[in-house]
Design a protein around this motif. Sequence first.
Motif, PDB file in Angstrom:
ATOM      1  N   ARG A   8       2.055   9.618 -17.270  1.00 17.62           N
ATOM      2  CA  ARG A   8       2.900   9.408 -18.456  1.00 17.62           C
ATOM      3  C   ARG A   8       3.489   7.996 -18.453  1.00 17.62           C
ATOM      4  O   ARG A   8       3.531   7.329 -19.496  1.00 17.62           O
ATOM      5  CB  ARG A   8       4.009  10.460 -18.496  1.00 17.62           C
ATOM      6  N   LEU A   9       3.947   7.542 -17.304  1.00 18.42           N
ATOM      7  CA  LEU A   9       4.511   6.196 -17.212  1.00 18.42           C
ATOM      8  C   LEU A   9       3.431   5.140 -17.465  1.00 18.42           C
ATOM      9  O   LEU A   9       3.666   4.154 -18.167  1.00 18.42           O
ATOM     10  CB  LEU A   9       5.147   5.982 -15.830  1.00 18.42           C
ATOM     11  N   TRP A  10       2.258   5.340 -16.882  1.00 15.04           N
ATOM     12  CA  TRP A  10       1.134   4.415 -17.085  1.00 15.04           C
ATOM     13  C   TRP A  10       0.823   4.269 -18.572  1.00 15.04           C
ATOM     14  O   TRP A  10       0.680   3.152 -19.082  1.00 15.04           O
ATOM     15  CB  TRP A  10      -0.083   4.935 -16.326  1.00 15.04           C
ATOM     16  N   ASN A  11       0.699   5.404 -19.259  1.00 12.11           N
ATOM     17  CA  ASN A  11       0.361   5.358 -20.679  1.00 12.11           C
ATOM     18  C   ASN A  11       1.454   4.682 -21.500  1.00 12.11           C
ATOM     19  O   ASN A  11       1.169   3.962 -22.465  1.00 12.11           O
ATOM     20  CB  ASN A  11       0.098   6.769 -21.199  1.00 12.11           C
ATOM     21  N   SER A  12       2.703   4.885 -21.106  1.00 10.41           N
ATOM     22  CA  SER A  12       3.813   4.213 -21.787  1.00 10.41           C
ATOM     23  C   SER A  12       3.742   2.706 -21.575  1.00 10.41           C
ATOM     24  O   SER A  12       3.929   1.922 -22.515  1.00 10.41           O
ATOM     25  CB  SER A  12       5.148   4.762 -21.259  1.00 10.41           C
ATOM     26  N   ILE A  13       3.467   2.296 -20.350  1.00 10.86           N
ATOM     27  CA  ILE A  13       3.335   0.865 -20.039  1.00 10.86           C
ATOM     28  C   ILE A  13       2.141   0.269 -20.782  1.00 10.86           C
ATOM     29  O   ILE A  13       2.214  -0.835 -21.327  1.00 10.86           O
ATOM     30  CB  ILE A  13       3.195   0.668 -18.513  1.00 10.86           C
ATOM     31  N   GLU A  14       1.037   1.007 -20.818  1.00  6.80           N
ATOM     32  CA  GLU A  14      -0.166   0.544 -21.515  1.00  6.80           C
ATOM     33  C   GLU A  14       0.114   0.312 -22.996  1.00  6.80           C
ATOM     34  O   GLU A  14      -0.273  -0.708 -23.565  1.00  6.80           O
ATOM     35  CB  GLU A  14      -1.290   1.572 -21.331  1.00  6.80           C
ATOM     36  N   GLN A  15       0.811   1.245 -23.612  1.00  9.91           N
ATOM     37  CA  GLN A  15       1.147   1.105 -25.032  1.00  9.91           C
ATOM     38  C   GLN A  15       2.059  -0.085 -25.266  1.00  9.91           C
ATOM     39  O   GLN A  15       1.908  -0.828 -26.243  1.00  9.91           O
ATOM     40  CB  GLN A  15       1.807   2.389 -25.540  1.00  9.91           C
ATOM     41  N   GLY A  68      13.897   6.695 -18.254  1.00  7.61           N
ATOM     42  CA  GLY A  68      14.184   6.812 -19.680  1.00  7.61           C
ATOM     43  C   GLY A  68      13.148   6.110 -20.535  1.00  7.61           C
ATOM     44  O   GLY A  68      11.940   6.265 -20.334  1.00  7.61           O
ATOM     45  N   THR A  69      13.625   5.309 -21.469  1.00  8.53           N
ATOM     46  CA  THR A  69      12.723   4.551 -22.362  1.00  8.53           C
ATOM     47  C   THR A  69      12.680   3.064 -21.999  1.00  8.53           C
ATOM     48  O   THR A  69      12.074   2.272 -22.709  1.00  8.53           O
ATOM     49  CB  THR A  69      13.175   4.699 -23.821  1.00  8.53           C
ATOM     50  N   ASP A  70      13.318   2.707 -20.890  1.00  6.54           N
ATOM     51  CA  ASP A  70      13.350   1.318 -20.443  1.00  6.54           C
ATOM     52  C   ASP A  70      12.007   0.973 -19.770  1.00  6.54           C
ATOM     53  O   ASP A  70      11.660   1.564 -18.743  1.00  6.54           O
ATOM     54  CB  ASP A  70      14.508   1.129 -19.455  1.00  6.54           C
ATOM     55  N   GLN A  71      11.257   0.031 -20.344  1.00  3.47           N
ATOM     56  CA  GLN A  71       9.932  -0.286 -19.831  1.00  3.47           C
ATOM     57  C   GLN A  71       9.981  -0.937 -18.447  1.00  3.47           C
ATOM     58  O   GLN A  71       9.092  -0.724 -17.620  1.00  3.47           O
ATOM     59  CB  GLN A  71       9.172  -1.188 -20.811  1.00  3.47           C
ATOM     60  N   GLN A  72      11.007  -1.728 -18.172  1.00  2.00           N
ATOM     61  CA  GLN A  72      11.130  -2.318 -16.844  1.00  2.00           C
ATOM     62  C   GLN A  72      11.350  -1.241 -15.790  1.00  2.00           C
ATOM     63  O   GLN A  72      10.757  -1.275 -14.715  1.00  2.00           O
ATOM     64  CB  GLN A  72      12.272  -3.337 -16.828  1.00  2.00           C
ATOM     65  N   ARG A  73      12.202  -0.262 -16.120  1.00  2.00           N
ATOM     66  CA  ARG A  73      12.415   0.853 -15.186  1.00  2.00           C
ATOM     67  C   ARG A  73      11.157   1.713 -15.057  1.00  2.00           C
ATOM     68  O   ARG A  73      10.865   2.240 -13.977  1.00  2.00           O
ATOM     69  CB  ARG A  73      13.593   1.705 -15.650  1.00  2.00           C
ATOM     70  N   ALA A  74      10.428   1.857 -16.165  1.00  2.00           N
ATOM     71  CA  ALA A  74       9.192   2.636 -16.108  1.00  2.00           C
ATOM     72  C   ALA A  74       8.212   2.013 -15.126  1.00  2.00           C
ATOM     73  O   ALA A  74       7.562   2.717 -14.338  1.00  2.00           O
ATOM     74  CB  ALA A  74       8.568   2.729 -17.499  1.00  2.00           C
ATOM     75  N   VAL A  75       8.103   0.676 -15.155  1.00  2.00           N
ATOM     76  CA  VAL A  75       7.209  -0.022 -14.228  1.00  2.00           C
ATOM     77  C   VAL A  75       7.668   0.194 -12.791  1.00  2.00           C
ATOM     78  O   VAL A  75       6.866   0.504 -11.897  1.00  2.00           O
ATOM     79  CB  VAL A  75       7.149  -1.523 -14.553  1.00  2.00           C
ATOM     80  N   ILE A  76       8.947   0.046 -12.542  1.00  2.00           N
ATOM     81  CA  ILE A  76       9.467   0.171 -11.179  1.00  2.00           C
ATOM     82  C   ILE A  76       9.339   1.605 -10.673  1.00  2.00           C
ATOM     83  O   ILE A  76       8.987   1.841  -9.499  1.00  2.00           O
ATOM     84  CB  ILE A  76      10.928  -0.313 -11.134  1.00  2.00           C
ATOM     85  N   LYS A  82      -8.593  -9.193  -8.937  1.00  2.00           N
ATOM     86  CA  LYS A  82      -7.265  -9.584  -9.419  1.00  2.00           C
ATOM     87  C   LYS A  82      -7.229  -9.802 -10.930  1.00  2.00           C
ATOM     88  O   LYS A  82      -6.283 -10.380 -11.445  1.00  2.00           O
ATOM     89  CB  LYS A  82      -6.823 -10.870  -8.711  1.00  2.00           C
ATOM     90  N   ASN A  83      -8.257  -9.341 -11.633  1.00  2.00           N
ATOM     91  CA  ASN A  83      -8.327  -9.627 -13.059  1.00  2.00           C
ATOM     92  C   ASN A  83      -7.960  -8.437 -13.933  1.00  2.00           C
ATOM     93  O   ASN A  83      -8.421  -8.314 -15.064  1.00  2.00           O
ATOM     94  CB  ASN A  83      -9.741 -10.113 -13.432  1.00  2.00           C
ATOM     95  N   TYR A  84      -7.154  -7.519 -13.415  1.00  8.15           N
ATOM     96  CA  TYR A  84      -6.748  -6.369 -14.197  1.00  8.15           C
ATOM     97  C   TYR A  84      -5.768  -6.785 -15.296  1.00  8.15           C
ATOM     98  O   TYR A  84      -4.979  -7.718 -15.124  1.00  8.15           O
ATOM     99  CB  TYR A  84      -6.083  -5.309 -13.317  1.00  8.15           C
ATOM    100  N   VAL A  85      -5.816  -6.057 -16.409  1.00 10.36           N
ATOM    101  CA  VAL A  85      -4.906  -6.306 -17.516  1.00 10.36           C
ATOM    102  C   VAL A  85      -4.211  -5.004 -17.875  1.00 10.36           C
ATOM    103  O   VAL A  85      -4.609  -3.922 -17.450  1.00 10.36           O
ATOM    104  CB  VAL A  85      -5.664  -6.850 -18.749  1.00 10.36           C
ATOM    105  N   GLY A  86      -3.144  -5.122 -18.695  1.00 13.31           N
ATOM    106  CA  GLY A  86      -2.408  -3.931 -19.108  1.00 13.31           C
ATOM    107  C   GLY A  86      -1.703  -3.271 -17.955  1.00 13.31           C
ATOM    108  O   GLY A  86      -1.273  -3.927 -16.992  1.00 13.31           O
ATOM    109  N   ALA A  87      -1.592  -1.959 -18.003  1.00 10.01           N
ATOM    110  CA  ALA A  87      -0.871  -1.218 -16.970  1.00 10.01           C
ATOM    111  C   ALA A  87      -1.492  -1.401 -15.594  1.00 10.01           C
ATOM    112  O   ALA A  87      -0.784  -1.425 -14.578  1.00 10.01           O
ATOM    113  CB  ALA A  87      -0.830   0.265 -17.336  1.00 10.01           C
ATOM    114  N   ALA A  88      -2.818  -1.540 -15.520  1.00 10.13           N
ATOM    115  CA  ALA A  88      -3.505  -1.650 -14.227  1.00 10.13           C
ATOM    116  C   ALA A  88      -3.026  -2.841 -13.414  1.00 10.13           C
ATOM    117  O   ALA A  88      -3.109  -2.837 -12.182  1.00 10.13           O
ATOM    118  CB  ALA A  88      -5.012  -1.733 -14.444  1.00 10.13           C
ATOM    119  N   ALA A  89      -2.515  -3.864 -14.069  1.00 12.65           N
ATOM    120  CA  ALA A  89      -2.098  -5.079 -13.365  1.00 12.65           C
ATOM    121  C   ALA A  89      -0.856  -4.864 -12.507  1.00 12.65           C
ATOM    122  O   ALA A  89      -0.556  -5.689 -11.638  1.00 12.65           O
ATOM    123  CB  ALA A  89      -1.837  -6.199 -14.370  1.00 12.65           C
TER     124      ALA A  89
END
Length: 479
Positions: A12-19, A60-68, A131-138
């Motif tokens: 769920r977090l990955w998909n949120s970051i990807e979006q 929550g809805t904080d993208q920085q917290r979602a990444v962490i 090392k060339n991943y983009v989006g959430a994978a990075a």
Amino acid sequence: MLSTELADLFIRLWNSIEQATEAGGAIPPPSALVHGRLEAEAVGLISRPTAAAELEKWSGTDQQRAVIAAQAIDAWFLPMTGPTTGLNSELREARRQYLLRHRFDSAASSDRLILRRPLGGRWQDPLSMPKNYVGAAAFFETLFVLPGEITSTHPDDETKPIKIKIDFRMSAAADVRPFDLTRPWSLGIAPIAEADTDFDFKTLDVAGQEHYDVQVQPLHDRIKDVVKYLCEQNCRVIAFPEMAIHEDAITVLKDAVAAHGPTSQLSLVFAGSARMPDASGKPPYNESIVLDHLGREILKHRKLTHWNLKKDQCDRYALPCKGATLNEYTTAGDTVTVLEHGFFGRIATLICEDLSRFQPGVWLRENMLLDLQFTPILDATIEEQRWPHRFGTKASFSGRCRVIVANSVPLTLRQNKVNNASGATHRVSGQCGIAFLADVESADLRERFVHVPLPLTSPVAEVVSWHPETWNLSSISKH
């Protein structure tokens, strides 16, 4: 189970970051001081029995917290990529379930959580990580969210993108024959179809369009002889080309592998492809399988694209064509499968025209970190600068994987007959390229052609030592 709940949350977090990255570009990182504080909070939460629920509420809805939060989960799974002796009971159970179910999550969605790197093969080395991943994978080192669908191209139009399903499977550790992949190993190549009469090219009209239907003769004795011989030569891998195995010969092949594989060094058999009829009345499938050393089927792939022949190609191979195009009479597959083998790593098959398409090959090599890509083809001799060579080297270098292209002989013989009849004797080939091999070691792309002289002495079987340091450096551009 804690690991399953964390896996579901990670998706769920990955998909949120990807979006978020697709909508607004990069997610700005917090300051070092704030990041350190948030990271400590996330790591503290992940050690609790209710970690998934608390981390989800915390981010929550904080993208920085979602990444962490997702990075904390990523780090929690990290020990699973190392020796099993150091795993706690929760991670040991998660690893057991992963090997059994081929995913960490609960399968509540079409997405699947897997390890980014395979547990075996070349890519298990973390220093080899692209090392060339983009989006959430990075943002992550350990985990990867495998979507239910990936982009491919229409079977008859490479400019038209479509979606196909992707499947991921893992060989059971007890079913994999161990060996040292860092040492040279033997590859057995056999065309199986060796005479121009071994294939029957039937033409038919479908909705006003001309089609060709390739049918191979049931070469049962040849298959048995070749398997026996290559097992006696202690080949680690055996590869057969496209459409070289009659549907009735698949059982013969499995029985031959079961008879000779266990007492040899055999690990895998790439059973080219066969014309498999469809029970519902649709055109047949062009379908390849992979067998283990006991003759058991462990992977199946249906050709995704059609090799539709232009008039000049039909003339080259003496195929009847009344109009401008002769279309391949097969039903295209809608799924690509990646198999993780305990020693070879991740393996995928792309049949013939699948190799020359940009997708899904590039996505598979870059995101699934393929260790070995097999491509059976039905074409004239494989030579330098022809399409199997050009696309095979690009696949190997762009994906840093091993590539095996296997070919048969009949189309070379048909082409020779046409050239002899027209007086173009300078175009008659005295040999047939039955395989092209590519591998990347360090920064060097190395390649090997396998040729057999014409006419053939049946049955033909060649053994090649997979030792790229002794192969030729590729002259193809690496970019």
